[in-house]
Design a protein around this motif. Structure first.
Motif, PDB file in Angstrom:
ATOM      1  N   SER A 136      13.456  12.439  17.679  1.00  0.00           N
ATOM      2  CA  SER A 136      13.391  13.860  17.347  1.00  0.00           C
ATOM      3  C   SER A 136      14.391  14.267  16.272  1.00  0.00           C
ATOM      4  O   SER A 136      14.408  15.402  15.826  1.00  0.00           O
ATOM      5  N   ILE A 137      15.223  13.327  15.881  1.00  0.00           N
ATOM      6  CA  ILE A 137      16.197  13.659  14.841  1.00  0.00           C
ATOM      7  C   ILE A 137      15.505  13.670  13.482  1.00  0.00           C
ATOM      8  O   ILE A 137      14.799  12.732  13.124  1.00  0.00           O
ATOM      9  N   GLU A 138      15.698  14.765  12.763  1.00  0.00           N
ATOM     10  CA  GLU A 138      15.095  14.857  11.431  1.00  0.00           C
ATOM     11  C   GLU A 138      16.195  14.905  10.385  1.00  0.00           C
ATOM     12  O   GLU A 138      17.351  15.180  10.697  1.00  0.00           O
ATOM     13  N   HIS A 139      15.797  14.650   9.173  1.00  0.00           N
ATOM     14  CA  HIS A 139      16.799  14.633   8.108  1.00  0.00           C
ATOM     15  C   HIS A 139      16.555  15.749   7.118  1.00  0.00           C
ATOM     16  O   HIS A 139      15.434  15.965   6.687  1.00  0.00           O
ATOM     17  N   VAL A 140      17.580  16.483   6.804  1.00  0.00           N
ATOM     18  CA  VAL A 140      17.481  17.546   5.812  1.00  0.00           C
ATOM     19  C   VAL A 140      18.615  17.361   4.819  1.00  0.00           C
ATOM     20  O   VAL A 140      19.783  17.459   5.190  1.00  0.00           O
ATOM     21  N   GLY A 141      18.243  17.066   3.633  1.00  0.00           N
ATOM     22  CA  GLY A 141      19.256  16.933   2.584  1.00  0.00           C
ATOM     23  C   GLY A 141      20.399  16.026   2.980  1.00  0.00           C
ATOM     24  O   GLY A 141      21.552  16.400   2.839  1.00  0.00           O
ATOM     25  N   GLY A 142      20.056  14.855   3.519  1.00  0.00           N
ATOM     26  CA  GLY A 142      21.090  13.908   3.861  1.00  0.00           C
ATOM     27  C   GLY A 142      21.802  14.217   5.170  1.00  0.00           C
ATOM     28  O   GLY A 142      22.654  13.469   5.605  1.00  0.00           O
ATOM     29  N   ARG A 143      21.450  15.317   5.769  1.00  0.00           N
ATOM     30  CA  ARG A 143      22.077  15.632   7.051  1.00  0.00           C
ATOM     31  C   ARG A 143      21.077  15.458   8.175  1.00  0.00           C
ATOM     32  O   ARG A 143      19.880  15.670   7.998  1.00  0.00           O
ATOM     33  N   GLU A 144      21.589  15.132   9.324  1.00  0.00           N
ATOM     34  CA  GLU A 144      20.716  14.986  10.473  1.00  0.00           C
ATOM     35  C   GLU A 144      20.656  16.309  11.228  1.00  0.00           C
ATOM     36  O   GLU A 144      21.683  16.955  11.438  1.00  0.00           O
ATOM     37  N   VAL A 145      19.449  16.720  11.583  1.00  0.00           N
ATOM     38  CA  VAL A 145      19.299  17.961  12.340  1.00  0.00           C
ATOM     39  C   VAL A 145      18.313  17.698  13.463  1.00  0.00           C
ATOM     40  O   VAL A 145      17.606  16.687  13.490  1.00  0.00           O
ATOM     41  N   VAL A 146      18.266  18.617  14.397  1.00  0.00           N
ATOM     42  CA  VAL A 146      17.307  18.514  15.477  1.00  0.00           C
ATOM     43  C   VAL A 146      16.880  19.921  15.846  1.00  0.00           C
ATOM     44  O   VAL A 146      17.652  20.880  15.690  1.00  0.00           O
ATOM     45  N   GLN A 147      15.632  20.065  16.263  1.00  0.00           N
ATOM     46  CA  GLN A 147      15.192  21.388  16.692  1.00  0.00           C
ATOM     47  C   GLN A 147      15.641  21.600  18.113  1.00  0.00           C
ATOM     48  O   GLN A 147      15.359  20.797  18.997  1.00  0.00           O
ATOM     49  N   TYR A 148      16.360  22.683  18.313  1.00  0.00           N
ATOM     50  CA  TYR A 148      16.996  22.876  19.603  1.00  0.00           C
ATOM     51  C   TYR A 148      16.935  24.340  19.982  1.00  0.00           C
ATOM     52  O   TYR A 148      17.464  25.196  19.273  1.00  0.00           O
ATOM     53  N   ARG A 149      16.252  24.644  21.041  1.00  0.00           N
ATOM     54  CA  ARG A 149      16.136  25.998  21.559  1.00  0.00           C
ATOM     55  C   ARG A 149      15.725  26.999  20.478  1.00  0.00           C
ATOM     56  O   ARG A 149      16.359  28.048  20.290  1.00  0.00           O
ATOM     57  N   GLY A 150      14.728  26.617  19.761  1.00  0.00           N
ATOM     58  CA  GLY A 150      14.180  27.532  18.769  1.00  0.00           C
ATOM     59  C   GLY A 150      14.975  27.616  17.484  1.00  0.00           C
ATOM     60  O   GLY A 150      14.618  28.358  16.577  1.00  0.00           O
ATOM     61  N   HIS A 151      16.059  26.877  17.412  1.00  0.00           N
ATOM     62  CA  HIS A 151      16.836  26.875  16.179  1.00  0.00           C
ATOM     63  C   HIS A 151      16.941  25.456  15.669  1.00  0.00           C
ATOM     64  O   HIS A 151      16.588  24.502  16.359  1.00  0.00           O
ATOM     65  N   ILE A 152      17.477  25.397  14.467  1.00  0.00           N
ATOM     66  CA  ILE A 152      17.723  24.064  13.944  1.00  0.00           C
ATOM     67  C   ILE A 152      19.206  23.787  14.054  1.00  0.00           C
ATOM     68  O   ILE A 152      20.034  24.571  13.589  1.00  0.00           O
ATOM     69  N   MET A 153      19.496  22.717  14.733  1.00  0.00           N
ATOM     70  CA  MET A 153      20.902  22.436  15.017  1.00  0.00           C
ATOM     71  C   MET A 153      21.340  21.218  14.202  1.00  0.00           C
ATOM     72  O   MET A 153      20.752  20.142  14.297  1.00  0.00           O
ATOM     73  N   PRO A 154      22.355  21.394  13.365  1.00  0.00           N
ATOM     74  CA  PRO A 154      22.877  20.231  12.640  1.00  0.00           C
ATOM     75  C   PRO A 154      23.612  19.286  13.599  1.00  0.00           C
ATOM     76  O   PRO A 154      24.206  19.734  14.578  1.00  0.00           O
ATOM     77  N   LEU A 155      23.509  18.019  13.291  1.00  0.00           N
ATOM     78  CA  LEU A 155      24.198  17.024  14.130  1.00  0.00           C
ATOM     79  C   LEU A 155      25.329  16.390  13.348  1.00  0.00           C
ATOM     80  O   LEU A 155      25.272  16.261  12.137  1.00  0.00           O
ATOM     81  N   VAL A 156      26.350  15.989  14.054  1.00  0.00           N
ATOM     82  CA  VAL A 156      27.391  15.195  13.412  1.00  0.00           C
ATOM     83  C   VAL A 156      27.689  14.011  14.317  1.00  0.00           C
ATOM     84  O   VAL A 156      27.847  14.155  15.523  1.00  0.00           O
ATOM     85  N   ARG A 157      27.665  12.863  13.675  1.00  0.00           N
ATOM     86  CA  ARG A 157      27.958  11.658  14.462  1.00  0.00           C
ATOM     87  C   ARG A 157      29.474  11.467  14.494  1.00  0.00           C
ATOM     88  O   ARG A 157      30.104  11.279  13.457  1.00  0.00           O
ATOM     89  N   LEU A 158      30.023  11.519  15.691  1.00  0.00           N
ATOM     90  CA  LEU A 158      31.482  11.397  15.794  1.00  0.00           C
ATOM     91  C   LEU A 158      31.953  10.045  15.296  1.00  0.00           C
ATOM     92  O   LEU A 158      33.039   9.927  14.743  1.00  0.00           O
ATOM     93  N   SER A 159      31.107   9.032  15.462  1.00  0.00           N
ATOM     94  CA  SER A 159      31.548   7.705  15.009  1.00  0.00           C
ATOM     95  C   SER A 159      31.753   7.698  13.504  1.00  0.00           C
ATOM     96  O   SER A 159      32.715   7.126  13.002  1.00  0.00           O
TER      97      SER A 159
END
Lengths: 891, 145
Positions: free
Chosen positions: A772-795
């Motif tokens: 379910s992870i999508e990519h937007v402009g080099g960033r990873e995002v996911v659709q979450y509760r009706g919004h688009i939530m950016p993800l950050v990989r702590l590693s």
């Protein structure tokens, strides 16, 4: 000769175990004098020892146990009551037996200890009970189920023991059948050990009454065993061998819930259900052969299959089979080998880490990771084999307390919590004496005499509690009494009197520090030294011993309400987590248990931040003064105090770290050049040339093969006099009081790198499918509760290296503010821990606020704000607006 | 002891009973131990075992080696504890049962003399027989001092 030695050795091991059980049983018996079960158990143990000692020609032992056995048999028969004298004498007998066994172990002979007095006492106790009738009817006084067999056995034993053996064979019609039956009989023996023991006892008892005949039961001849087996004929499985004539008892139906043989055969596919049914019917019609034999005769199964099935059937007594006696030396050598394996693993991992940029051989890395996992698991399991419950030391305590309470005229009830708490056997060995001392001390000095307690309005019976539990990778042992407590005034007075401190020193001391003076050598508050405690080993020895294994002792007390001694002990001594530090181009290791936090000295916080109070360096840590110890000075690498000639720290510009350590309840900072990493190290002892240098607790070999010395925090503190530094003390006290719980979420970032996120910053924990992870402009995002939530990989953010995202699901820690959320991708959610505020340190690193010590590991504390910004640079600025750039981009 | 394992330290040829020698290795990495006696060169890692290395030059009252080469470790087993002796060069094993043996002359520095059993007078040079136990023990004395 060797065979005999082996038998003796086995006898010793077994007897020692039995004696421990005996001690416990006797003490339990005192509480519950009527328990036949306990009496039978005690009787059995003594009887076994007596029998074997007779066989091995240890005549003293035999004589002693014989008298004890007589006494016990009368107790068991209810002809005399267990009173205090008898209990004491029986315990004395146990001690004497132990002494004899020890002598046998040491010299192979019984030695020349004289037990005639004890024997006389035991005999006297035997006589002064109910008049020993010449021929009492034991059967009548036996419990119902034993009455019959006892009578049986008496007859058989007196008449013709051999007949029983014949009887056992009587049912055999051919050799094959006899074989099968033999197996049955053996199996029955093993399963019925207890019952048989009783029957032995019964048989022998009957024998005794008959007037000192030969001792067939003890002689252990097959005939006697068969006799006993017949005596115990009330159990059905024995019937297979000897009473097979009874058609009602189908062959091989063991008493203890094992499936019938027929069933086993059917399950194994060796026989058909029909064949078994037919055979069973034949049995019902009067065929008294075992089912197996009938089936073999019918050709329905092979003899081998029957044997196999019998084995499978006997698999039910797995309690016996599932444990193996292993030589401790073997375990030690196993532990050593695992230590080597851990070293080799560390080496491999460090090589791989070095090479990771140059040549990314992912399959090699995967194998290495697997090896790493297996090694850790193996290490854990091997450690477990060496673990023993604390009960193995505690089990001696009831006896210690009982004897001591009797001597001192105290009434003490011993309570034990957490008997099953496990410790490494090397640690157990080390705490045995200190623990015993503390227990003795509590009974002797802690708990008051009954009349004093009564006067104070307390119950006359004092309570001594032993508690053990695991916490934060350590074992805590508490010895709690509800006695008089420790009076700081008295301690202070005593210390002054002994010249241990001066009046001026006393004035500056906190009550806690005064309390700790009981651990000073040469301190004893008892006016008169009793023969109980105060003999050589004192509190100072307790403290030294416990600290010697990396533990600590604490004491707290309320006058009139009791005292608590708290021992904190590492789980094991062989492999410990340690922090590697650098000093003067060399590396050293500090056991992680001593490390509280790390403080980096750089920029304006460089060594200029170190201030001097009349030459003694201190550091202001969160507005508290932390006394400092410079490692290079302590190790004699630079001259002492060279830097502070003018009250100025000369090498101000030099960076470095302060490793905040605690030793003996005090904090101090160790100034070092570098902090490298934390790893599990294998402690290797130093050769005898270096043993005398207390600064080193040992050495270890790091991943690159180099030898590194392990520093001992307590010694460093002592050498530099930090412990007498009131600044350190004050700081420690304040730190203790200021202990506030601040919960954090501990997550695994990658590999074994961990990070902590303040719980207040965590909105939700989610697991999303990685698809379910999508990519937007080099960033990873996911659709979450009706919004688009950016993800950050702590590693990625923390620059950790490891395999990640390989699984189906992705673990998210969601932080929401207003309408906007950010998801932190982590490898695993581990735990919620309560961080001690005082353990935060100030490492200035990207996206980190510092580190905290959780459990025994240093965990990085995530700077949530900068992590959020890494995912969404506008997070805080346009928090209110819902239509973000991402949504636009996605649309 | 009729066979001696020999090695060179400074100008001297030393020998130690061959049965005491466990192995000879050349190791570069020695971890110094601050606060230890001067003769303690440090710790070495011998296949996972941590051994103490004694610098025989210092022990024998000579100056520390300035050689660029890695020192040679002669690992001997004394009282069941392996210890490494740092030497300059390793020699061969010599059969000495036929070689005349002399007591150490009393003029030799006492501290050194203590560590010697005596001297074998080889045709071309002296072979000093080391008392391994004393070498071992001396390191201890030195630390205590």
């Amino acid at each position: 000769m060797d065979a005999i030695d082996e038998i003796v050795a086995e006898f010793l091991v077994e007897s020692h175990e039995n004696l421990d059980q005996l001690d416990r049983d006797l003490l339990a018996l005192e509480q519950n004098p009527g328990s036949r079960e306990l009496l039978a158990s005690v009787f059995r143990t003594i009887h076994t020892i007596k029998g074997t000692s007779g066989f091995l020609a240890f005549h003293k032992l035999e004589k002693l146990t014989h008298v004890g056995e007589n006494l016990l048999s009368r107790l068991r028969d209810g002809r005399i009551e267990l009173n205090d004298d008898r209990a004491t004498s029986l315990l004395k007998m146990v001690d004497a037996v132990r002494g004899l066994l020890a002598a046998i172990e040491a010299t192979g002979a019984e030695g020349d200890a004289d037990h005639s007095e004890l024997i006389a006492t035991l005999s006297a106790l035997l006589e002064d009970g109910a008049a020993p009738a010449a021929a009492p009817a034991p059967a009548a006084e036996q419990p119902a189920e034993q009455a019959e067999p006892a009578a049986d056995a008496e007859v058989t034993a007196q008449a013709e023991p051999v007949a029983a053996a014949e009887a056992a064979d009587a049912g055999s019609t051919d050799a094959e059948q006899s074989d099968v039956e033999q197996v049955d009989a053996e199996q029955a023996d093993a399963e019925q050990t207890d019952a048989e023991h009783d029957d032995h006892a019964a048989a022998e008892h009957a024998d005794d009454e008959a007037g000192e005949q030969a001792d067939p039961a003890v002689a252990g001849t097959p005939a006697a065993q068969a006799t006993a087996a017949e005596g115990g004929g009330s159990t059905s499985s024995v019937a297979t061998a000897t009473k097979a004539k009874t058609p009602a008892a189908p062959a091989a139906v063991p008493a203890q819930g094992a499936p019938p043989i027929g069933e086993v055969l059917v399950t194994a596919g060796a026989a058909t259900k029909d064949a078994v049914t037919v055979a069973r019917m034949e049995q019902g019609l009067g065929d008294n052969r075992p089912l197996g034999s009938i089936l073999v005769d019918h050709g329905a199964v092979t003899p081998a299959a029957v044997e196999h099935a019998l084995e499978a059937q006997s698999g039910h007594r797995s309690v016996v089979d599932s444990s193996v006696r292993v030589d401790v030396e073997l375990l030690d050598s196993l532990m050593r080998l695992v230590g080597e394996l851990v070293l080799a693993r560390n080496q491999l991992v460090s090589r791989l880490d070095d090479a990771k940029d140059a040549s990314k051989d992912s399959s090699l890395a995967r194998s290495a990771q697997r090896l790493s996992l297996v090694t850790s698991e193996l290490q854990e399991q091997v450690m477990k084999t060496r673990m023993q419950p604390v009960d193995s030391v505690w089990s001696k305590m009831p006896r210690v307390v009982r004897d001591l309470a009797k001597t001192c005229g105290r009434l003490v009830r011993l309570e034990m919590d957490g008997r099953e708490t496990e410790l490494d056997r090397s640690v157990l060995e080390a705490i045995k004496d200190p623990l015993t001392h503390l227990v003795r001390n509590a009974v002797d000095h802690g708990i008051e005499p009954p009349e004093v307690r009564k006067a104070a309005g307390k119950p006359v019976e004092g309570v001594l509690r032993l508690r053990a539990y695991h916490e934060a990778g350590q074992v805590h042992l508490e010895i709690i009494d509800d006695g008089a407590g420790i009076d700081p005034q008295r301690i202070a007075a005593k210390a002054l009197e002994r010249g241990l401190i001066s009046q001026a020193q006393l004035a500056t001391m906190t009550s806690r520090e005064i309390m700790h003076m009981i651990f000073l050598p040469g301190f004893s508050t008892m006016a008169a030294v009793t023969n109980v405690s105060g003999r050589g080993v004192g509190m100072d020895v307790v403290k030294t011993r416990i600290e010697g294994i990396g533990g600590s002792v604490d004491v707290s007390s309320k006058i009139g309400q009791g005292s608590t001694f708290r021992l904190t002990i590492p789980l094991t001594l062989a492999i410990i987590p340690a922090l590697t530090i650098g000093c003067a181009q060399r590396r050293y290791a500090v056991p992680q248990v001593s490390v509280l936090e790390l403080v980096r000295l750089n920029g304006e916080h460089a060594r200029g931040g170190i201030e001097l109070i009349s030459g003694a360096p201190v550091y202001r840590l969160r507005d508290m003064l932390l006394p400092l110890v410079r490692l290079d000075e302590q190790l004699g690498l630079v001259p002492m105090g060279a830097a502070d000639a003018d009250g100025v720290v000369a090498d101000e510009s030099r960076g470095g770290f302060i490793v905040v350590l605690h030793a003996e309840q005090q904090r101090f900072g160790l100034v070092v050049d570098d902090v490298l990493d934390t790893q599990e190290i294998v402690v290797k002892p130093l050769g005898r040339h270096l043993k005398g240098i207390p600064v080193y607790a040992g050495a270890t070999i790091l991943g690159d093969g180099s030898v590194v010395l392990i520093l001992d925090a307590a010694t460093l503190a002592r050498r530099s006099n930090v412990l007498n530094n009131s600044a350190g003390l004050a700081a420690a006290d304040t730190a203790d009081e200021a202990e506030v719980l601040d919960p954090v979420l501990v997550v695994e970032v990658a590999g074994d790198r961990r990070a902590a996120i303040p719980l207040e910053m965590v909105t939700r924990l989610e697991e999303i499918p990685s698809a379910s992870i999508e990519h937007v402009g080099g960033r990873e995002v996911v659709q979450y509760r009706g919004h688009i939530m950016p993800l950050v990989r702590l590693s990625t953010l923390l620059g950790a290296y490891g395999s990640e995202g390989g699984g189906e699901g992705v673990q998210l820690v969601v932080y929401t503010r207003g309408e906007r959320s950010v998801g932190f991708v982590v490898e695993r959610i581990l735990d919620i821990a309560s961080e001690r505020i005082g353990t935060r340190s100030d490492i200035d690193d990207h996206a980190l606020v510092g580190s905290v010590v959780i459990g025994d590991k240093v965990v990085e504390l995530l700077d949530v704000e900068s992590a959020v910004l890494a995912a969404d640079p506008n997070f805080y600025t346009v928090a209110a607006s819902a239509d973000t750039a991402y949504e636009e981009a996605l649309a | 002891m009729s066979q001696l394992s020999t090695f060179v330290v400074g100008k001297y040829l030393f020998g130690v009973d061959v049965s005491l020698v466990q192995e000879v290795v050349r190791l570069q990495s020695i971890t110094p131990v601050p606060l230890a006696a001067p003769a303690i060169a440090g710790l070495i890692n011998l296949r996972g075992e941590v051994l103490t290395a004694i610098d025989l030059r210092v022990r024998m009252g000579m100056t520390r080696s300035t050689s660029e080469r890695d020192p040679v470790n002669v690992v001997i087993r004394v009282d069941d504890e392996p210890v490494s002796l740092l030497v300059d060069e390793i020699g061969g094993v010599l059969e000495v049962s036929q070689v005349p043996f002399e007591q150490t002359p009393s003029t030799v520095d006492e501290r050194v003399r203590e560590m010697l059993l005596g001297a074998y007078t080889l045709p071309d040079r002296l072979l000093l027989a080391l008392n391994a136990h004393r070498v071992h023990a001396l390191a201890e004395d030195a630390r205590a001092a």
